[in-house]
Design an enzyme around this catalytic site. Structure first.
Site, mmCIF file in Angstrom:
data_model
loop_
_atom_site.group_PDB
_atom_site.id
_atom_site.type_symbol
_atom_site.label_atom_id
_atom_site.label_comp_id
_atom_site.label_asym_id
_atom_site.label_seq_id
_atom_site.Cartn_x
_atom_site.Cartn_y
_atom_site.Cartn_z
ATOM 1 N N LEU A 85 56.606 -3.338 32.460
ATOM 2 C CA LEU A 85 55.204 -3.619 32.773
ATOM 3 C C LEU A 85 55.020 -4.173 34.184
ATOM 4 C CD1 LEU A 85 54.051 -5.301 29.427
ATOM 5 C CD2 LEU A 85 53.632 -2.948 30.178
ATOM 6 N N GLY A 86 56.023 -4.889 34.685
ATOM 7 C CA GLY A 86 55.895 -5.490 36.009
ATOM 8 C C GLY A 86 56.872 -6.634 36.166
ATOM 9 N N PHE A 90 58.763 -15.327 37.580
ATOM 10 C CA PHE A 90 59.641 -15.687 36.470
ATOM 11 C C PHE A 90 60.706 -14.622 36.236
ATOM 12 C CE2 PHE A 90 60.861 -16.060 32.026
ATOM 13 C CZ PHE A 90 60.984 -17.434 31.851
ATOM 14 N N VAL A 93 58.989 -8.052 33.065
ATOM 15 C CA VAL A 93 58.236 -8.062 31.803
ATOM 16 C C VAL A 93 58.281 -6.665 31.192
ATOM 17 C CG1 VAL A 93 56.055 -8.625 30.689
ATOM 18 C CG2 VAL A 93 56.699 -9.802 32.800
ATOM 19 N N LYS A 114 58.970 -11.393 28.409
ATOM 20 C CA LYS A 114 59.286 -11.815 29.773
ATOM 21 C C LYS A 114 60.708 -12.374 29.802
ATOM 22 C CE LYS A 114 56.015 -13.959 31.947
ATOM 23 N NZ LYS A 114 55.125 -15.038 32.452
ATOM 24 N N ASP A 209 48.806 -23.172 39.550
ATOM 25 C CA ASP A 209 49.117 -21.839 40.098
ATOM 26 C C ASP A 209 48.042 -20.829 39.702
ATOM 27 O OD1 ASP A 209 50.643 -20.179 41.668
ATOM 28 O OD2 ASP A 209 51.989 -19.576 40.050
ATOM 29 N N ASP A 227 51.339 -17.737 32.664
ATOM 30 C CA ASP A 227 52.321 -18.339 33.573
ATOM 31 C C ASP A 227 52.049 -19.829 33.817
ATOM 32 O OD1 ASP A 227 53.815 -16.025 33.888
ATOM 33 O OD2 ASP A 227 52.548 -15.304 35.512
#
Length: 450
Positions: A85-86, A90, A93, A114, A209, A227
């Site tokens: 997904l990307g 971190f 995912v 993740k 963030d 996140d």
């Protein structure tokens, strides 16, 4: 760099030796019972013994499922590239699917898994912060954490799947469809509610963030914050701020935090103002590809926010003018407040919501450009004939037979005859009203039509 070479086992021995912290675990549970939730400061302290093995004994353990690495490999087809997904700070995912066969009572649903990248920007402490925080807090505008995996040196998180990805991709990808004005406002309100919830906790939480890439969208474009690895407890009692090392994303962090490391909920409000600017302009907070004076969005846009007559220069051209003028003024003024250099002059997130919610009801959004489709000659003859029949019917109905005869004598039939012998009109796909009028006038005045 030396820390990255060390293993999680050497950094957090209690995570891999449950017997060594039995007493600490008991004291931690009792501490939980005396407060509304576990303090994030308890796990951010490097000397704290609280770690992943304590989670199963925590009061919120029933909210989360503990997965094995083998199970997550099955769920994601061994982290297949087709399910990718990307990737963020971190780690990568992947999409997966869970049901009650994986865990009794687990709702069948797609999930996002993740995986912590040990060479990335975040580590075990951020992973633990996310688990502890989202294991305790539930809100419609916070992404839901379904479970986690802590196996050897592997750290994984399992979330609900957000079908539309993050706001950053929708705003800035070149080939994505532009987000409509009302959708942008809906997203802003949802994100504001998420922040207001965090700030309103008995122990306030500072997100630290807030940015477009951390705002996820479901299939209905409902916004959810994600996140939470950098989240911190806010000041309590007589404290005015929390002192921390500077973390976050350049372009979103409040100037006083960058200069002093003093953290308050007003830092999140500043970041929210930056995201409001991005929603208005369709521009990134920081972009080195723009001209030098425009690279920092806040510095470039602030003068326009104060002048309503210049707001059109600020607005995202992809909106093509399809936005509320009154709503734009409200949002611009709000963004200017949020970006105030003095933290105490910024509004609370509850106040932000009160300003934004009415904007969804504003109706002064243009319906779009007017396009006139010119009829063919055949359609024009039918239209003229229909107009004549309508006029005659009205005259007859009103008993004005004399007026009807006078109308014929005054050249109605002559004009009709002129149209019968006119030159053929070239058929064009689109005419403006003015162009159509000029064409008909010129043909009527041509020698062949006299």
């Amino acid at each position: 760099m030396a820390i990255k070479k060390m293993t999680w086992r050497s950094l957090f021995p209690s995570c891999f030796n449950p017997k060594s912290h039995n007493l600490d675990s008991t004291s931690q549970v009792s501490k939980q019972n005396s407060a509304s939730r576990i303090s994030l400061s308890d796990i951010s302290d490097t000397g704290s013994s609280f770690c992943a093995s304590d989670l199963s004994n925590s009061k919120f353990a029933s909210n989360l499922h503990i997965f094995t690495l083998a199970e997550l490999k099955v769920i994601t087809s061994n982290f297949s590239s087709s399910n990718f997904l990307g990737e963020g700070g971190f780690g990568p995912v992947h999409k997966g699917f869970v049901d009650d066969k994986c865990r009794p009572g687990l709702e069948a649903q797609p999930v996002a898994v993740k995986l912590l990248d040990h060479d990335g920007d975040q580590g075990h402490r951020e992973w633990l912060t996310e688990v502890v925080l989202l294991g305790q807090l539930r809100h419609p505008n916070l992404v839901k954490l379904i479970g986690y995996c802590c196996e050897d040196e592997h750290r994984l998180l399992v979330y609900e799947y957000m079908a539309r990805g993050n706001l950053e991709n929708h705003l800035f990808r070149r080939y994505s469809s532009p987000l409509p004005w009302l959708t942008r406002m809906k997203i802003a309100i949802g994100a504001a509610k998420g922040l207001a919830f965090l700030h309103g906790e008995e122990k306030p939480v500072i997100y630290r963030d807030f940015k477009t890439s951390n705002i996820l969208l479901d299939s209905d474009c409902n916004a959810k914050l994600s996140d939470f690895g950098l989240a911190k407890d806010g000041p309590e009692g007589d404290d005015t701020h929390v002192s921390t090392r500077i973390m976050g994303t350049h372009g979103y962090a409040a100037p006083e935090y960058v200069m002093t490391g003093h953290l308050t909920t007003m830092n999140d409000v500043y970041s929210f103002g930056v995201v409001l600017l991005e929603l208005l302009t369709g521009k990134r907070a920081m972009d080195k590809k723009r001209p030098a004076r425009e690279q920092n969005l806040v510095e470039w846009a602030k003068p326009y926010l104060k002048d309503h007559h210049k707001l059109d220069r600020l607005m995202d051209p992809r909106l093509e003018g399809q936005y509320s003028s009154e709503g734009t003024k409200k949002v611009a003024a709000l963004a200017h407040q949020c970006l105030n250099h003095y933290p105490k002059s910024r509004p609370s997130m509850k106040h932000v919501i009160k300003i934004l919610e009415p904007i969804l009801k504003y109706t002064d959004i243009p319906a779009g450009p007017f396009i006139y489709i010119a009829p063919t000659e055949e359609k024009m003859d039918r239209t003229l004939s229909g107009c004549k029949e309508t006029d005659e019917a009205k005259l007859k109905e009103n008993g004005n037979e004399d007026k009807r005869e006078a109308k014929k004598e005054n050249g109605y039939n002559r004009r009709r005859k002129g149209y019968r012998h006119k030159h053929r009109i070239r058929s064009h796909a689109v005419y403006s009203d003015t162009a159509l009028y000029k064409t008909l006038r010129n043909e009527t005045k041509s020698p062949g039509n006299k």
